[in-house]
Design an enzyme around this catalytic site. Structure first.
Site, PDB file in Angstrom:
ATOM      1  CG  ASP A  31      -1.925  -1.071   1.248  1.00 39.43           C
ATOM      2  OD1 ASP A  31      -2.146  -1.671   0.180  1.00 39.43           O
ATOM      3  OD2 ASP A  31      -2.482  -1.347   2.323  1.00 39.43           O
ATOM      4  CD  GLN A  32       0.183   7.071  -2.057  1.00 35.13           C
ATOM      5  OE1 GLN A  32      -0.965   6.834  -2.422  1.00 35.13           O
ATOM      6  NE2 GLN A  32       0.741   8.242  -2.260  1.00 35.13           N
TER       7      GLN A  32
END
Length: 554
Positions: free
Chosen positions: A400-401
């Site tokens: 995930d970012q």
């Protein structure tokens, strides 16, 4: 009106030493063609988190969802101060003490704007009234009643027809010719009467429904006319505003929105945070150092923004203006990224050979580029520019970012295919470390909850026993630190947001990961406290086990 704020209003200046960049506001200078950049740094994000705390403590900021932004600036004497801005109007006001004022131009069309907005509001109210026309429901009710009557009549007539057919067959065998003729005429007359009955009901239906249909049709025509009027008024007002809004850049040059975007611009262009902040800095001899924009408040039905999340320049309104707004800005010294052995400035590479490469991804950076222009900065795109064979790289898996840690990339198709198979077949050992925003009472266990991503509410994932895919996580408590719990996660499957949902859901641990605003964490945190700490896999070419380990940064 006070607009400049000291850093101490938002952060403990001594506590922020790292100034790494997680995003670039950028555009191409219209004159020189050079690419101009302004970073979003860890310091600007920390300042923004301080502003979020201020917003959270005042109910007036939760009434409507909108973008907010801060700009870290430097005065000619070297002092650092902060500007803050909101997009559009704040509770109906364009000028609010302590916030950057709107870009000049609105005052010039204030009277025309007020008149047009009043017309638009009158159109809105008439549309609401027309859409609530009681005859619509009356028509639907009556139509349904007639259809039921017609259906019942059709069923009865069909039964009668079958009975007549049976009776015809019977009397043809039993009656004399004279009696048969009379009996057949009676059956035919019964059939004619039922046809008349049906036509009478249809005429009655038309007599009742036709006036309502005409009224509804006239109403729909009026609605269409009003929508066209609304569209024309909005375009007219937007054109007036585009001609009056004048932006100034750091070269001292001013241009109207109409000149900058001759093809037209969406409603609200010029009212976003970034243009307001940069225009104010340019017109007050302030040098921008870093900027950060985030969403605060609820999202409307056509938005997918998350409260407390950072966002880049919007592709429609702000991005086309960036090249002009940043023109004339003296670039800041580049923020160095961690070096690999040999001193070449690049991403934090922790393992590299001719077949694959592994990096320690910082939080806030995408694994691969997103769909839109403001989401192109990523591990893959950065390595693509830094390495000679960078364009051939392919990400084997993703983080995930907001998650930091080990990310594995392959340098050729065969290696990518073989490593991907190991991930798919659950042969890769992954260990994550996280801090949860609460106290977990059990010491260890396994969470087995199926996850499903609702396509109408992306990227949110939820537990769904009917549609969800099997998701299995082992957890072990590492330490309890005050009101928080440090946990080691070993995911046995690799679903999107698996650890985040297994932590937050009451059927899992029931406590969100610190900083995970998407799944309901309300505690103030500078980042999502989730880190991919270890990765163990079999090297597809060397046929030996590779065990990678990086230090947890929190």
């Amino acid at each position: 009106m006070v607009v400049l704020h000291p850093l101490s209003d938002f952060i403990d200046c001594d506590a922020i030493s790292d100034s790494s960049c997680s995003y670039w506001y950028e555009g191409r200078c219209l004159e020189s063609g050079n690419r101009l950049k302004l970073p979003r740094t860890s310091m600007s994000e920390a300042i923004a988190h301080g502003l979020m705390q201020e917003l959270a403590n005042n109910d007036c900021y939760s009434c409507e969802g909108k973008m907010y932004g801060i700009l870290l600036v430097e005065l000619p004497n070297g002092e650092k101060w902060v500007l803050k801005a909101f997009s559009g109007l704040l509770n109906g006001c364009s000028v609010v003490d302590g916030w950057v004022p709107p870009i000049p131009g609105r005052d010039e069309v204030a009277f025309e704007e007020a008149r047009t907005l009043a017309q638009l509001d009158a159109i809105k109210q008439e549309l609401l009234t027309l859409k609530q026309l009681t005859e619509r429901q009356q028509y639907e009710t009556l139509l349904n009643d007639f259809e039921q009557q017609l259906q019942a009549m059709s069923d009865r007539h069909r039964d009668c027809k079958h009975q007549r057919q049976e009776k015809r067959q019977q009397i043809c065998k039993t009656l004399s010719p004279e009696a048969l003729t009379i009996a057949l005429e009676q059956l035919d007359e019964e059939s004619r009467q039922q046809g008349i009955e049906r036509r009478q009901l249809k005429r009655q239906q038309n007599a009742v429904l036709q006036p309502l249909q005409q009224l509804i049709a006239a109403t729909d025509t009026r609605i269409s006319e009003l929508k066209q009027q609304r569209k024309a008024l909005s375009r007219q007002l937007q054109a007036q505003m585009q001609a009056s809004y004048s932006l100034t850049n750091f070269s001292g040059r001013s241009q109207s929105l109409q000149e900058l975007m001759p093809g037209g611009s969406p409603t609200g262009t010029g009212d976003c945070c970034a243009p307001k902040l940069l225009h104010y800095a340019a017109t007050h001899n302030l040098k921008p150092l870093a900027m950060a924009e985030f969403w605060w408040g609820a999202s409307s039905a056509n938005q997918d923004k998350i409260q407390g999340e950072f966002y880049g320049a919007c592709a429609e309104r702000c991005q086309p203006l960036m090249g002009f707004l940043l023109s004339g800005l003296r670039p800041n010294p580049p923020t160095p990224l961690p070096c690999r052995e040999g001193g070449e400035v690049t991403l934090p590479i922790i393992y590299e050979d001719e077949w694959l490469i592994a990096v320690n991804k910082p939080a806030g950076l995408l694994s691969i580029p997103g769909r839109y222009r403001d989401r192109q900065d990523s591990i893959l795109s950065r390595l693509g520019h830094l390495l000679p064979d960078g364009m051939a790289l392919a990400s084997v898996h993703r983080l995930d970012q907001e998650t930091s840690g080990i990310l594995l990339l392959a340098r050729d198709r065969q290696t990518h295919r073989q490593l991907s198979q190991q991930f798919q077949q659950r042969q890769v050992h992954k260990v994550y470390e996280a801090i949860l925003a609460g106290v977990v009472t059990v010491e260890q266990g396994v969470i087995n909850l199926p996850l499903w991503g609702d396509p109408e509410n992306r990227p949110y994932q939820k537990v769904d026993w009917q549609h969800g895919k099997p998701s299995l996580t082992h957890f072990q408590i590492m330490a309890r630190e005050g009101d928080y719990t440090r946990v080691e996660f070993t995911p046995l499957t690799g679903r999107t947001h698996q650890l985040r949902v297994h932590s937050a859901d009451v059927r899992g641990l029931g406590i969100t990961i610190l900083g995970d605003r998407l799944y309901g964490c309300c505690a103030v945190a500078s980042r999502l406290h989730l880190h991919a700490r270890e990765l163990r896999f079999k090297h597809p070419q060397l046929n030996e086990t590779i065990h990678l380990h990086v230090k947890t940064p929190f």
